[in-house]
Design a protein around this motif. Structure first.
Motif, PDB file in Angstrom:
ATOM      1  N   GLU A 173       0.821  -1.204   0.000  1.00  0.00           N
ATOM      2  CA  GLU A 173       0.000   0.000   0.000  1.00  0.00           C
ATOM      3  C   GLU A 173       0.862   1.263   0.000  1.00  0.00           C
ATOM      4  O   GLU A 173       0.341   2.380   0.032  1.00  0.00           O
ATOM      5  CB  GLU A 173      -0.943   0.004   1.210  1.00  0.00           C
ATOM      6  CG  GLU A 173      -0.260  -0.025   2.555  1.00  0.00           C
ATOM      7  CD  GLU A 173       0.025  -1.428   3.066  1.00  0.00           C
ATOM      8  OE1 GLU A 173      -0.206  -1.682   4.255  1.00  0.00           O
ATOM      9  OE2 GLU A 173       0.500  -2.260   2.278  1.00  0.00           O
ATOM     10  N   TYR A 174       2.192   1.092  -0.053  1.00  0.00           N
ATOM     11  CA  TYR A 174       3.105   2.232  -0.015  1.00  0.00           C
ATOM     12  C   TYR A 174       3.925   2.318  -1.309  1.00  0.00           C
ATOM     13  O   TYR A 174       5.099   2.677  -1.296  1.00  0.00           O
ATOM     14  CB  TYR A 174       4.044   2.112   1.184  1.00  0.00           C
ATOM     15  CG  TYR A 174       3.324   1.921   2.492  1.00  0.00           C
ATOM     16  CD1 TYR A 174       2.480   2.905   3.003  1.00  0.00           C
ATOM     17  CD2 TYR A 174       3.462   0.740   3.224  1.00  0.00           C
ATOM     18  CE1 TYR A 174       1.807   2.726   4.195  1.00  0.00           C
ATOM     19  CE2 TYR A 174       2.793   0.553   4.418  1.00  0.00           C
ATOM     20  CZ  TYR A 174       1.968   1.550   4.901  1.00  0.00           C
ATOM     21  OH  TYR A 174       1.300   1.369   6.087  1.00  0.00           O
ATOM     22  N   ARG A 175       3.299   1.981  -2.432  1.00  0.00           N
ATOM     23  CA  ARG A 175       4.046   1.909  -3.695  1.00  0.00           C
ATOM     24  C   ARG A 175       4.653   3.243  -4.102  1.00  0.00           C
ATOM     25  O   ARG A 175       5.680   3.275  -4.781  1.00  0.00           O
ATOM     26  CB  ARG A 175       3.128   1.398  -4.813  1.00  0.00           C
ATOM     27  CG  ARG A 175       2.673  -0.027  -4.626  1.00  0.00           C
ATOM     28  CD  ARG A 175       1.910  -0.543  -5.835  1.00  0.00           C
ATOM     29  NE  ARG A 175       0.645   0.125  -6.018  1.00  0.00           N
ATOM     30  CZ  ARG A 175      -0.466  -0.175  -5.365  1.00  0.00           C
ATOM     31  NH1 ARG A 175      -0.451  -1.117  -4.445  1.00  0.00           N
ATOM     32  NH2 ARG A 175      -1.597   0.461  -5.611  1.00  0.00           N
ATOM     33  N   LEU A 176       4.039   4.348  -3.703  1.00  0.00           N
ATOM     34  CA  LEU A 176       4.558   5.655  -4.073  1.00  0.00           C
ATOM     35  C   LEU A 176       5.909   5.927  -3.400  1.00  0.00           C
ATOM     36  O   LEU A 176       6.747   6.656  -3.928  1.00  0.00           O
ATOM     37  CB  LEU A 176       3.551   6.741  -3.691  1.00  0.00           C
ATOM     38  CG  LEU A 176       3.737   8.123  -4.323  1.00  0.00           C
ATOM     39  CD1 LEU A 176       3.715   8.023  -5.842  1.00  0.00           C
ATOM     40  CD2 LEU A 176       2.662   9.072  -3.845  1.00  0.00           C
ATOM     41  N   LEU A 177       6.112   5.320  -2.240  1.00  0.00           N
ATOM     42  CA  LEU A 177       7.368   5.519  -1.507  1.00  0.00           C
ATOM     43  C   LEU A 177       8.404   4.443  -1.838  1.00  0.00           C
ATOM     44  O   LEU A 177       9.603   4.687  -1.723  1.00  0.00           O
ATOM     45  CB  LEU A 177       7.096   5.507   0.001  1.00  0.00           C
ATOM     46  CG  LEU A 177       6.127   6.569   0.528  1.00  0.00           C
ATOM     47  CD1 LEU A 177       5.949   6.412   2.036  1.00  0.00           C
ATOM     48  CD2 LEU A 177       6.612   7.967   0.198  1.00  0.00           C
ATOM     49  N   LEU A 178       7.940   3.265  -2.239  1.00  0.00           N
ATOM     50  CA  LEU A 178       8.854   2.148  -2.496  1.00  0.00           C
ATOM     51  C   LEU A 178       9.188   2.102  -3.979  1.00  0.00           C
ATOM     52  O   LEU A 178       8.669   1.284  -4.739  1.00  0.00           O
ATOM     53  CB  LEU A 178       8.221   0.832  -2.040  1.00  0.00           C
ATOM     54  CG  LEU A 178       7.732   0.784  -0.590  1.00  0.00           C
ATOM     55  CD1 LEU A 178       7.242  -0.610  -0.244  1.00  0.00           C
ATOM     56  CD2 LEU A 178       8.826   1.228   0.371  1.00  0.00           C
ATOM     57  N   ARG A 179      10.081   2.995  -4.402  1.00  0.00           N
ATOM     58  CA  ARG A 179      10.433   3.109  -5.818  1.00  0.00           C
ATOM     59  C   ARG A 179      11.857   2.610  -6.036  1.00  0.00           C
ATOM     60  O   ARG A 179      12.682   2.584  -5.119  1.00  0.00           O
ATOM     61  CB  ARG A 179      10.325   4.566  -6.276  1.00  0.00           C
ATOM     62  CG  ARG A 179       9.007   5.236  -5.932  1.00  0.00           C
ATOM     63  CD  ARG A 179       8.934   6.621  -6.574  1.00  0.00           C
ATOM     64  NE  ARG A 179      10.093   7.438  -6.276  1.00  0.00           N
ATOM     65  CZ  ARG A 179      10.217   8.218  -5.179  1.00  0.00           C
ATOM     66  NH1 ARG A 179       9.248   8.269  -4.288  1.00  0.00           N
ATOM     67  NH2 ARG A 179      11.306   8.943  -4.998  1.00  0.00           N
ATOM     68  N   ALA A 180      12.140   2.219  -7.273  1.00  0.00           N
ATOM     69  CA  ALA A 180      13.490   1.755  -7.601  1.00  0.00           C
ATOM     70  C   ALA A 180      14.512   2.870  -7.452  1.00  0.00           C
ATOM     71  O   ALA A 180      15.652   2.627  -7.049  1.00  0.00           O
ATOM     72  CB  ALA A 180      13.508   1.202  -9.028  1.00  0.00           C
TER      73      ALA A 180
END
Length: 372
Positions: free
Chosen positions: A144-151
């Motif tokens: 649910e935190y995809r915006l923060l978990l970036r490559a």
């Protein structure tokens, strides 16, 4: 009922396609016949048959998020043994389990990656809080935190932790700090450099975004517009000076921070709001069966998974928000009772005075004991 299937090219210069979503463990003689039932694949050729591997696993809710088993201290599980499938899933578990096994051998605290810190953290949290019924695959949609978990910010999120626990060398740490300094310097340059609305860059930005520039603006403001990216600034002579040494990848990091700042800030605020309650620890010996305000399913699931904190408890299937509220209330009542009992004991001790001033008095033995 419909099921999506994707035809994925294996490369730019090969006719091979991978049929994603068509998993099968059926005999090879049946696989080609099945493939040819798909629209568009009536004349396809099977280059390599699919395969399936059957294996036993141990339900991972028997482990802590460190992958140490709850029953046996110092025993760690990782990989397919925990019910996962895939190379990356196994590798990430091996990394964490190996790290924590080494730390346990040195009598150090184990490392637990929070769910919002990384996809590895999401994987570990899912394994120990969910009742998995099929092989687990790590998908970005699970977080649910995809915006923060970036490559682009993986090093920013995890390198400081790696440094703290001794996995990052001095040279690598210095390189990381230098990279972050270049990114911050570029963001400052973009925020301070202004462009006139009559410039060539302004015209190019208007063409790319479909929005005319009405007044002078900073490069930072231009990057916030849709379809405007850092290479456009470079193409019109507004790139970073060559002596800064910033790479295209680092410039992209600066752009992402600027372009999505509002969304990132909103998600970070949501995290901060949840952090207070989610981090509240649950005593290991909590008797969930005695909490009558919990639903029967919640009592069963909480007893089975034994969550370490409220955040984990809330992610267990079958535990709803009303159960979490009831659990928080129960923990608060227990805390107040413990505090009241401690205060009462302290008051009694002050009334009695120091223990060294109390002289024990000999009690006469009961008659039966004396006669013996």
């Amino acid at each position: 009922c419909q099921h999506q299937i994707f035809l994925e090219p294996e490369g730019r210069n090969t006719p091979e396609l991978y049929v994603q979503g068509f998993s099968t463990g059926l005999p090879e003689r049946l696989q080609l016949a099945l493939l040819r039932t798909l629209p568009g694949l009536e004349a396809c050729t099977l280059l390599r048959p699919a395969y399936a591997v059957e294996y036993d696993f141990l339900p991972a809710h028997q482990c802590h998020a460190s992958l140490e088993t709850k029953k046996f201290r110092g025993l760690f599980f990782s990989g397919q043994l925990n019910g996962t499938t895939g190379y990356e899933e196994a590798a990430s578990q091996g990394l964490l389990a190996g790290l924590n096994a080494a730390r346990r051998a040195q009598e150090l605290n184990t490392v637990i990656l929070p769910r919002d810190s990384s996809y590895i953290g999401t994987l570990m949290d899912d394994l120990v809080t969910k009742d998995l019924r099929e092989p687990y695959r790590m998908l970005t949609s699970r977080s649910e935190y995809r915006l923060l978990l970036r490559a682009d910010n993986a090093d920013r999120r995890l390198t400081p932790l790696g440094r703290d626990i001794g996995l990052i060398s001095g040279d690598r740490w210095a390189a990381f700090q230098a990279k972050q300094a270049r990114i911050e310097a570029e963001k400052a340059r973009l925020a301070s450099t202004r462009v006139l609305e009559t410039s060539e860059l302004a015209a190019a930005v208007a063409a790319a975004s479909g929005q005319a520039l009405q007044r002078a603006a900073t490069l930072k403001e231009l990057l916030r517009r849709p379809h405007v990216h850092h290479p456009l600034l470079v193409a019109h002579g507004y790139g970073a000076p060559a002596d800064t040494g910033i790479s295209p990848a680092e410039a992209e990091c600066a752009e992402i921070d600027i372009k999505y700042a509002g969304f990132i800030s909103r998600q970070e605020k949501q995290l901060q709001q949840l952090a207070g309650k989610a981090a509240k620890k649950i005593p290991a010996g909590t008797d969930y069966s005695s909490i009558s305000t919990l639903s029967l399913e919640a009592r069963e699931k909480l007893t089975k998974f034994r969550p370490a904190d409220i955040g984990q408890a809330g992610r267990i299937g079958g535990v709803n928000p009303a159960d979490i509220s009831a659990l928080l209330l129960h923990l608060e009542v227990q805390r107040r009772r413990a505090a009241a009992a401690a205060a009462s004991d302290g008051q009694q001790q002050r009334q009695q005075g120091p223990e060294s001033n109390v002289v024990p008095r000999a009690e006469p033995l009961p008659a039966a004991a004396a006669s013996s």
